[in-house]
Design a protein around this motif. Structure first.
Motif, PDB file in Angstrom:
ATOM      1  N   ALA A 108       0.816  -1.223   0.000  1.00 35.10           N
ATOM      2  CA  ALA A 108       0.000   0.000   0.000  1.00 35.10           C
ATOM      3  C   ALA A 108       0.849   1.274   0.000  1.00 35.10           C
ATOM      4  N   GLU A 109       1.958   1.238   0.744  1.00 33.65           N
ATOM      5  CA  GLU A 109       2.768   2.456   0.835  1.00 33.65           C
ATOM      6  C   GLU A 109       3.362   2.839  -0.520  1.00 33.65           C
TER       7      GLU A 109
ATOM      8  N   LEU B 129       2.186   1.865  -3.437  1.00 35.89           N
ATOM      9  CA  LEU B 129       1.129   2.086  -4.442  1.00 35.89           C
ATOM     10  C   LEU B 129       0.494   3.477  -4.278  1.00 35.89           C
ATOM     11  N   GLU B 130       0.524   3.987  -3.048  1.00 39.78           N
ATOM     12  CA  GLU B 130      -0.204   5.238  -2.745  1.00 39.78           C
ATOM     13  C   GLU B 130       0.149   6.418  -3.668  1.00 39.78           C
TER      14      GLU B 130
ATOM     15  N   TYR C  63       0.620   6.559  -6.630  1.00 42.23           N
ATOM     16  CA  TYR C  63      -0.042   6.398  -7.936  1.00 42.23           C
ATOM     17  C   TYR C  63      -1.567   6.529  -7.830  1.00 42.23           C
ATOM     18  N   SER C  64      -2.037   6.898  -6.646  1.00 43.47           N
ATOM     19  CA  SER C  64      -3.496   6.963  -6.437  1.00 43.47           C
ATOM     20  C   SER C  64      -4.057   8.359  -6.724  1.00 43.47           C
ATOM     21  N   HIS C  65      -3.200   9.319  -7.006  1.00 43.76           N
ATOM     22  CA  HIS C  65      -3.688  10.691  -7.226  1.00 43.76           C
ATOM     23  C   HIS C  65      -2.785  11.420  -8.205  1.00 43.76           C
TER      24      HIS C  65
ATOM     25  N   HIS D  47      -7.821   7.350  -5.945  1.00 43.46           N
ATOM     26  CA  HIS D  47      -8.222   5.945  -5.901  1.00 43.46           C
ATOM     27  C   HIS D  47      -6.977   5.069  -6.026  1.00 43.46           C
ATOM     28  N   MET D  48      -6.890   4.062  -5.163  1.00 45.70           N
ATOM     29  CA  MET D  48      -5.687   3.207  -5.169  1.00 45.70           C
ATOM     30  C   MET D  48      -5.679   2.242  -6.369  1.00 45.70           C
TER      31      MET D  48
ATOM     32  N   GLU E 223      -4.445  -1.442  -7.992  1.00 46.90           N
ATOM     33  CA  GLU E 223      -4.135  -2.745  -7.390  1.00 46.90           C
ATOM     34  C   GLU E 223      -2.691  -3.135  -7.680  1.00 46.90           C
TER      35      GLU E 223
ATOM     36  N   GLY F 267      -9.475   0.919  -9.908  1.00 44.41           N
ATOM     37  CA  GLY F 267      -8.363   0.054  -9.465  1.00 44.41           C
ATOM     38  C   GLY F 267      -7.627  -0.515 -10.666  1.00 44.41           C
TER      39      GLY F 267
END
Ligand SMILES: Cc1cc2nc3c(=O)[nH]c(=O)nc-3n(C[C@H](O)[C@H](O)[C@H](O)COP(=O)(O)OP(=O)(O)OC[C@H]3O[C@@H](n4cnc5c(N)ncnc54)[C@H](O)[C@@H]3O)c2cc1C
Length: 476
Positions: A32-33, A35-36, A38-40, A50-51, A53, A96
Motif C-alpha cells: 500500500a505504501e 502504491l499510494e 499512484y493513487s492521485h 483511488h488506489m 491494485e 483500481g
C-alpha cells in the motif's frame, strides 16, 4: 450497469504474469505504501484519489502490448500514467486495476536536424527536449507551466497548452507521428516524419487530447522550430482587471504584433504567489498585471516590438511597465506566475481549480463576471491564466470557518453559475487540463448529448471491453 461491475481483481497469479512481462523489479503489488503515490495526481482534493491494485513500469511497446492483451483477456482496467502532474484526475485508476507508468520509457531516440524533428519516448520530461537541442539552433515550442516536471506523453494525451499558445499553438500542432498501442494490444504507427499526410482519417488529431482513453503512446515524433535569438518580458501594471483585459486583443489587432505570451494575473493571485515566495515586486498599487513576452529572430526587431507594446500599454491605462531583458529578472517574474497554483495549494486544501476557456475577445467579460460571482458567494477567487488565448485559471477558495458540507454546496453553486456563463459565451470547461473524471459530470454544461454520444461511439469501437482508462471524460 456501471463500468466497474464487470472488471476482475488483480490476483497474485495476474501479478506474476505481469512480472513475467516486465521483470519482477518493475511491478509494485500488495504494498500500500508504494502504491499510494499512484493513487492521485496534482488535484488537491482527496475525494478524487483511488488506489491501484498494481503498478507496472514497462520499458517498450512490446511490453505495453503484452500487458494490454493480458488486461483484455482477464477484464482488468489499465490506466496510463505520466508524471502525475495532471489537474483533472486523468491518471487516477478510478476502478483500481493496473497503472501503466511510463517513467522508464524516457529516451530521446533521434534528433533529425535535416527534417527539424525529434523522436522521443513518452516518459521524457518536457523541458529536457529543449535542454537536449539547445545548441542546435532549434527548439520545441510546447510550453506548459509544469514543463520541468510533466512528461511529453502526458502533454500529448492532454493536448497541453500553456503560456505560448497564442503564438505557437498547443501540443497538437507539433505532433507529426505516434506509435500507439491500441486498447486491445496492437502496435500501430500513425503519421511519421511528414509535414503533410492525408492518407486516411486524421488519427493523430484523434489521439492527441484523448486523455489516455484511446491508445497508449510509446513513441512520439515532434516538429521543431528554428530558435529565437532574443526574448524580452514586460510586466505591465493596471488599475483593475477590466483595463488589463481590454488591451489584450488590441496588442495584436492595433499594434499588429503577436507576442509569444500574454499572461494575466489579478491582484489576489499575485499577492498569493508573492507571499508564498517571499517576493517583493511592487504589486500593491495594481489591481491586475499582464506579463507579456516578445520574442523573435532579431534583437533590434524584438526591441522595436517591446517598445511599441510598452508605449501602447502606457497610453491605454497601464500605471507602470517594467522591462525584464535579462534571464535573472525574467526568471524572477515567471517564477511568480509559475508558482500561483502551488501558492494557493499551500494556502488552503479546500478549493476548486478551474480551467475555463472562452473566445479570446470575451475573456475580459469572463473575468468581470468572476468578480461578481466572488462577491455574491463571499469567496476569494484569484484569477490568472493565458489571457491572449482566452484560457483563465481560477482558484475558488473556501472560507476557513465553513464546514465541508457547506463548502461543497457553495462550490457546486459557484461552478454551476460559472459553467453556465462559460456556455453562454461559447466557451468550454477545460482549455488545457482535460476533463478526466474530475469534470466529466459538468461536460453537459457546454456540449450537447449528441456530441458526447459521438465520443462514446469512438470509444466503443476502439476499446470494446472498455479496458483503457475507463470512467474518464464520460461514462459509457
Ligand atoms: C503547477 C502546474 C502547472 C501546470 N501548467 C499547465 C499548463 O500551463 N498547461 C497545461 O496544459 N497543463 C498544465 N498543467 C497540467 C499538467 O502538467 C498537464 O496536463 C500535463 O500534460 C500532464 O502530464 P503528465 O506527464 O504529468 O501526465 P499525467 O498527469 O500522469 O497524465 C495525464 C493524462 O495523460 C495520460 N497519459 C500519460 N501518459 C500517456 C501515454 N504514454 N499514453 C497515453 N496516455 C497517457 C494519462 O492516462 C492521463 O489521462 C499544470 C500542472 C501543474 C501541477
Amino acid at each position: 450497469m456501471t463500468d466497474d461491475k464487470k472488471y476482475n481483481p488483480v490476483t497474485p497469479k495476474i501479478a506474476d504474469q505481469l512480472k513475467g512481462i516486465v521483470g519482477a523489479k518493475y511491478v509494485i503489488f500488495d504494498d500500500a505504501e508504494k502504491l499510494e503515490p499512484y493513487s492521485h495526481d496534482e488535484i488537491s482534493g482527496r475525494e478524487y484519489a483511488h488506489m491501484p491494485e498494481v503498478v507496472v513500469r514497462p520499458e517498450n511497446a512490446a511490453e505495453v502490448a503484452a500487458i494490454m492483451k493480458l488486461a483484455n483477456r482477464e477484464m482488468i482496467p489499465v490506466t496510463p500514467r505520466g508524471a502525475g502532474s495532471g489537474l483533472s484526475g486523468g491518471a487516477v485508476p478510478i476502478y483500481g486495476g493496473i497503472v501503466l507508468a511510463i517513467d522508464r520509457m524516457n529516451k530521446i531516440i533521434e534528433l533529425d536536424r535535416e527534417n527539424m524533428m525529434i523522436v522521443v519516448e513518452p516518459g521524457v520530461i518536457t523541458s529536457e527536449i529543449n535542454e537536449y537541442i539547445k545548441d542546435c539552433g532549434l527548439f520545441y515550442a510546447g510550453y506548459p507551466m509544469s514543463l520541468e516536471t510533466c512528461y511529453i506523453g502526458g502533454n500529448v494525451a492532454e493536448n497541453a497548452g500553456g503560456a505560448k499558445a497564442i503564438k505557437y499553438g498547443v501540443t497538437s500542432r507539433y505532433v507529426l507521428g505516434l506509435e500507439v498501442v491500441t486498447p486491445t494490444g496492437e502496435i500501430v504507427q500513425l503519421g511519421g516524419k511528414l509535414i503533410k499526410d492525408v492518407s486516411g482519417y486524421n488519427m493523430i488529431g484523434l489521439m492527441v487530447g484523448s486523455e489516455g482513453t484511446l491508445g497508449f503512446f510509446t513513441k512520439i515524433t515532434l516538429k521543431l522550430l528554428p530558435s529565437t535569438k532574443a526574448e524580452v518580458d514586460l510586466l505591465c501594471l493596471f488599475k483593475n482587471s477590466e483595463e488589463a483585459m481590454s488591451i489584450v486583443s488590441k496588442i495584436m489587432t492595433t499594434v499588429g504584433i503577436v507576442p509569444a505570451s500574454i499572461e494575466f494575473m489579478n491582484n489576489c493571485a499575485v499577492k498569493g504567489a508573492c507571499d508564498y515566495l517571499n517576493e517583493t515586486i511592487p504589486y500593491k498599487q495594481a489591481g491586475a498585471m499582464l506579463l507579456i513576452t516578445i520574442d523573435g529572430a532579431e534583437e533590434q526587431q524584438v526591441e522595436r516590438d517591446y517598445e511599441a507594446i510598452g508605449e501602447f500599454c502606457l497610453d491605454n491605462g497601464a500605471i507602470e511597465v517594467y522591462i525584464a531583458d535579462n534571464t535573472t529578472t525574467s526568471e524572477r517574474i515567471w517564477n511568480i506566475r509559475r508558482n500561483m497554483a502551488e501558492a494557493f495549494n499551500a494556502f488552503s486544501s479546500r478549493q476548486g481549480a478551474e480551467d475555463i476557456v472562452v473566445p479570446p475577445a470575451s475573456v475580459g467579460t469572463m473575468v468581470a463576471l468572476m468578480g461578481e460571482i466572488a462577491e455574491k458567494f463571499d469567496v476569494m477567487i484569484p484569477a490568472y491564466g493565458h489571457a491572449a488565448d482566452g484560457n483563465i485559471h481560477t482558484r475558488i477558495i473556501s472560507r476557513p470557518e465553513w464546514s465541508d458540507e457547506k463548502w461543497r454546496q457553495i462550490l457546486n453553486g459557484i461552478q454551476s453559475e460559472l459553467y453556465q456563463l462559460t456556455a453562454e459565451l461559447g466557451g468550454r470547461i477545460s482549455g488545457e487540463h482535460g476533463i478526466g473524471h474530475k469534470r466529466k459530470n459538468s461536460l453537459p454544461y457546454v456540449v450537447s448529448e449528441n456530441y458526447i454520444d459521438m465520443l462514446r461511439t469512438i470509444k466503443r469501437a476502439m476499446d470494446p471491453n472498455n479496458i483503457l482508462n475507463p470512467g474518464k471524460i464520460f461514462d459509457l
